[in-house]
Scaffold this motif. Structure first.
Motif, mmCIF file in Angstrom:
data_model
loop_
_atom_site.group_PDB
_atom_site.id
_atom_site.type_symbol
_atom_site.label_atom_id
_atom_site.label_comp_id
_atom_site.label_asym_id
_atom_site.label_seq_id
_atom_site.Cartn_x
_atom_site.Cartn_y
_atom_site.Cartn_z
ATOM 1 N N GLY A 82 0.789 -1.261 0.120
ATOM 2 C CA GLY A 82 0.103 -0.014 0.115
ATOM 3 C C GLY A 82 0.742 1.167 0.022
ATOM 4 N N LEU A 83 2.195 1.176 -0.050
ATOM 5 C CA LEU A 83 2.905 2.406 0.036
ATOM 6 C C LEU A 83 3.289 3.049 -1.205
ATOM 7 C CD1 LEU A 83 5.728 1.174 2.449
ATOM 8 C CD2 LEU A 83 3.281 2.327 2.904
ATOM 9 N N ALA A 84 2.860 2.509 -2.481
ATOM 10 C CA ALA A 84 3.260 2.951 -3.786
ATOM 11 C C ALA A 84 2.654 4.126 -4.113
ATOM 12 C CB ALA A 84 3.121 2.058 -4.680
ATOM 13 N N ASP A 85 1.333 4.442 -3.388
ATOM 14 C CA ASP A 85 0.509 5.722 -3.498
ATOM 15 C C ASP A 85 0.883 6.807 -2.490
ATOM 16 O OD1 ASP A 85 -1.115 4.471 -5.639
ATOM 17 O OD2 ASP A 85 -2.283 3.452 -3.866
ATOM 18 N N LEU A 86 1.765 6.649 -1.402
ATOM 19 C CA LEU A 86 2.116 7.604 -0.622
ATOM 20 C C LEU A 86 3.177 8.725 -1.368
ATOM 21 C CD1 LEU A 86 2.498 5.676 2.603
ATOM 22 C CD2 LEU A 86 0.520 6.813 1.630
ATOM 23 N N ARG A 87 3.189 9.722 -0.988
ATOM 24 C CA ARG A 87 4.302 10.920 -1.529
ATOM 25 C C ARG A 87 5.634 10.415 -0.661
ATOM 26 N NH1 ARG A 87 5.805 14.184 2.480
ATOM 27 N NH2 ARG A 87 4.657 14.563 4.377
ATOM 28 N N PRO A 88 6.625 10.963 -1.336
ATOM 29 C CA PRO A 88 7.921 10.818 -0.879
ATOM 30 C C PRO A 88 8.160 11.362 0.456
ATOM 31 C CG PRO A 88 8.062 11.676 -3.116
ATOM 32 C CD PRO A 88 6.551 11.799 -2.551
ATOM 33 N N GLY A 89 9.013 10.867 1.453
ATOM 34 C CA GLY A 89 9.119 11.076 2.575
ATOM 35 C C GLY A 89 8.516 10.541 3.816
ATOM 36 N N VAL A 90 7.647 9.599 3.441
ATOM 37 C CA VAL A 90 6.827 9.051 4.637
ATOM 38 C C VAL A 90 7.643 8.012 5.449
ATOM 39 C CG1 VAL A 90 4.558 7.797 5.142
ATOM 40 C CG2 VAL A 90 4.632 9.678 3.272
ATOM 41 N N ARG A 91 7.587 7.745 6.596
ATOM 42 C CA ARG A 91 8.430 6.885 7.264
ATOM 43 C C ARG A 91 7.633 5.669 7.673
ATOM 44 N NH1 ARG A 91 13.444 8.566 9.020
ATOM 45 N NH2 ARG A 91 13.890 10.763 8.421
ATOM 46 N N LEU A 92 7.768 4.509 7.561
ATOM 47 C CA LEU A 92 7.309 3.286 7.910
ATOM 48 C C LEU A 92 7.872 2.688 9.034
ATOM 49 C CD1 LEU A 92 5.245 0.749 7.731
ATOM 50 C CD2 LEU A 92 6.890 -0.327 6.092
ATOM 51 N N CYS A 93 7.320 2.731 10.075
ATOM 52 C CA CYS A 93 8.169 2.116 11.468
ATOM 53 C C CYS A 93 7.333 1.117 11.888
ATOM 54 C CB CYS A 93 7.890 3.213 12.557
ATOM 55 S SG CYS A 93 8.481 4.933 12.052
ATOM 56 N N ASN A 94 8.211 0.087 12.299
ATOM 57 C CA ASN A 94 7.581 -1.158 12.912
ATOM 58 C C ASN A 94 7.413 -1.137 14.485
ATOM 59 O OD1 ASN A 94 10.159 -1.728 13.838
ATOM 60 N ND2 ASN A 94 10.519 -3.475 12.601
ATOM 61 N N ALA A 95 6.991 -2.231 15.066
ATOM 62 C CA ALA A 95 7.001 -2.416 16.457
ATOM 63 C C ALA A 95 7.998 -2.972 17.006
ATOM 64 C CB ALA A 95 5.583 -2.758 16.784
ATOM 65 N N ALA A 96 9.108 -2.926 16.868
ATOM 66 C CA ALA A 96 10.395 -3.392 17.192
ATOM 67 C C ALA A 96 10.292 -3.445 18.855
ATOM 68 C CB ALA A 96 11.641 -2.795 16.816
ATOM 69 N N GLY A 97 10.675 -4.376 19.563
ATOM 70 C CA GLY A 97 10.300 -4.599 21.010
ATOM 71 C C GLY A 97 9.150 -4.815 21.652
ATOM 72 N N VAL A 98 8.259 -4.641 20.895
ATOM 73 C CA VAL A 98 6.788 -4.793 21.475
ATOM 74 C C VAL A 98 6.291 -6.272 21.680
ATOM 75 C CG1 VAL A 98 4.246 -4.428 21.005
ATOM 76 C CG2 VAL A 98 5.879 -2.520 20.747
ATOM 77 N N HIS A 99 6.764 -7.093 20.543
ATOM 78 C CA HIS A 99 6.404 -8.303 20.778
ATOM 79 C C HIS A 99 7.511 -9.371 21.278
ATOM 80 C CE1 HIS A 99 2.629 -7.521 18.670
ATOM 81 N NE2 HIS A 99 3.089 -6.947 17.887
ATOM 82 N N THR A 100 8.501 -8.857 21.435
ATOM 83 C CA THR A 100 9.849 -9.661 21.887
ATOM 84 C C THR A 100 9.685 -10.379 23.059
ATOM 85 O OG1 THR A 100 11.234 -7.762 21.228
ATOM 86 C CG2 THR A 100 12.260 -9.345 22.533
ATOM 87 N N ALA A 101 9.108 -10.161 24.096
ATOM 88 C CA ALA A 101 8.762 -11.133 25.341
ATOM 89 C C ALA A 101 7.857 -12.173 25.021
ATOM 90 C CB ALA A 101 8.476 -10.192 26.588
ATOM 91 N N SER A 102 6.572 -11.585 24.368
ATOM 92 C CA SER A 102 5.652 -12.557 24.275
ATOM 93 C C SER A 102 6.010 -13.652 23.207
ATOM 94 C CB SER A 102 4.693 -11.878 23.635
ATOM 95 O OG SER A 102 3.373 -12.863 23.497
ATOM 96 N N THR A 103 6.646 -13.364 22.100
ATOM 97 C CA THR A 103 7.195 -14.218 20.881
ATOM 98 C C THR A 103 8.120 -15.247 21.396
ATOM 99 O OG1 THR A 103 6.501 -12.552 19.249
ATOM 100 C CG2 THR A 103 7.855 -14.555 18.546
#
Length: 315
Positions: A82-103
């Motif tokens: 879905g990122l192809a339609d976005l303007r340049p410069g939009v940052r995609l961030c993940n949830a690093a660390g949020v699932h670490t303990a549970s997974t």
């Protein structure tokens, strides 16, 4: 930060998140058919959790002011289309660390349950059968962790008290970690034959799709256990079925390909296969960690500071 619009879309009600900056208008949207406001006013979009890619990407094309897309998953493969339609410069961030303990917890639980024969004992309990026997211990086993990021490291932390003979680490490229050397993916052919347990915690991308295919599985030792808490397509299902149906390998899978696993699929009843329904991150540990991460990210965003956990920036 100079923006004309100030809407932030959240999958949680804003009042449930402590520490949010008061400089935004918060809109609650968790994938419902109706949008909570005009998507054109959204500058920071937190994607719904565990919804289909179609639902997740639906508002993106109507978000011209968007600056940040924040997922609540460690992987971002479900939103890349879905990122192809976005303007340049939009940052995609993940949830690093949020699932670490549970997974990491689930990786250990799947490993122990499979080695100790717990699924068979549960079936025996249902039938009032006393299934006494000698079962594998995790002690004295050699464990290979493929995908040594935050989750892989957390898996090793949890393995530490179990007296494993050896823990070997593999990541995209070789490096040194606090617990010891990390091998490159290219070293897998030499490492796989020595592992009693192989735990997959790698992201899904072009280099890992189908990684555990016929050649990978064929190099695992007889009786070894494959544990997948990464993504389903990291494993080639047809090749895995051939190995488990022959009785040569065992598997414990929190993720599958296809997913959800449809009724009638041969994996459901394959011998020595334990399946959980993609619940690695779905525990009581998720929401508190996710909300703290969102408060930190939005505080940085409001102050004009770089957001964390950026996976890519659109061009």
């Amino acid at each position: 930060m100079t923006v004309k619009t100030r809407d932030v879309w959240l999958p949680f009600p804003a009042e449930e998140i402590e520490g949010l900056p008061d400089s935004f208008t918060y809109r609650h949207w968790d994938g419902e058919d109706a949008f909570p406001a005009d998507p054109a006013d959204c500058v920071f979009y937190v994607t719904p959790y565990m919804k289909s890619p179609e639902v997740t990407v639906r508002p993106l094309a109507a978000m011209p002011a968007l600056r940040v897309v924040q997922t609540l998953t460690a992987g971002t493969d479900h939103i890349l289309g879905g990122l192809a339609d976005l303007r340049p410069g939009v940052r995609l961030c993940n949830a690093a660390g949020v699932h670490t303990a549970s997974t990491a917890e689930l990786a250990l639980a799947l490993t122990l349950a499979s080695l100790r024969g717990i699924p068979g004992m549960v079936r025996g309990q249902d039938r009032e059968e006393w299934r006494f026997g000698v079962y594998d211990a995790l002690a004295d086993k050699s464990v290979l962790i493929v995908g040594y990021g935050s989750i892989g490291s957390a898996v090793e932390d949890r393995l530490a008290p179990f007296e494993c003979e050896r823990v070997t680490r593999v990541a995209r490229s070789a490096r040194t970690a606090p617990r010891g050397p990390v091998h490159a993916l290219a070293d897998l052919p030499e490492l796989l034959p020595g592992a009693d347990v192989v735990i997959l915690t790698t992201p899904l991308d072009d280099t890992t799709r189908g990684l555990a295919g016929a050649a990978f599985l064929g190099r695992m030792k007889d009786g070894a256990l494959l544990v997948n808490v990464a993504r389903g397509p990291v494993v080639d299902t047809k090749s895995l079925l051939a190995e488990v149906e022959s009785g040569r390998l065992r598997a414990a899978l929190d993720v599958t390909d296809p997913e959800p696993l449809p009724a009638g699929h041969p994996l459901w009843h394959a011998p020595n296969v334990l399946i959980t329904p993609h619940v690695g991150g779905s525990s009581t540990a998720f929401a508190p960690r996710a909300k703290r991460m969102l408060a930190r990210q939005l505080t940085r965003f409001a102050a004009g500071d770089p957001v964390e956990h950026t996976v890519l920036t659109t061009t």
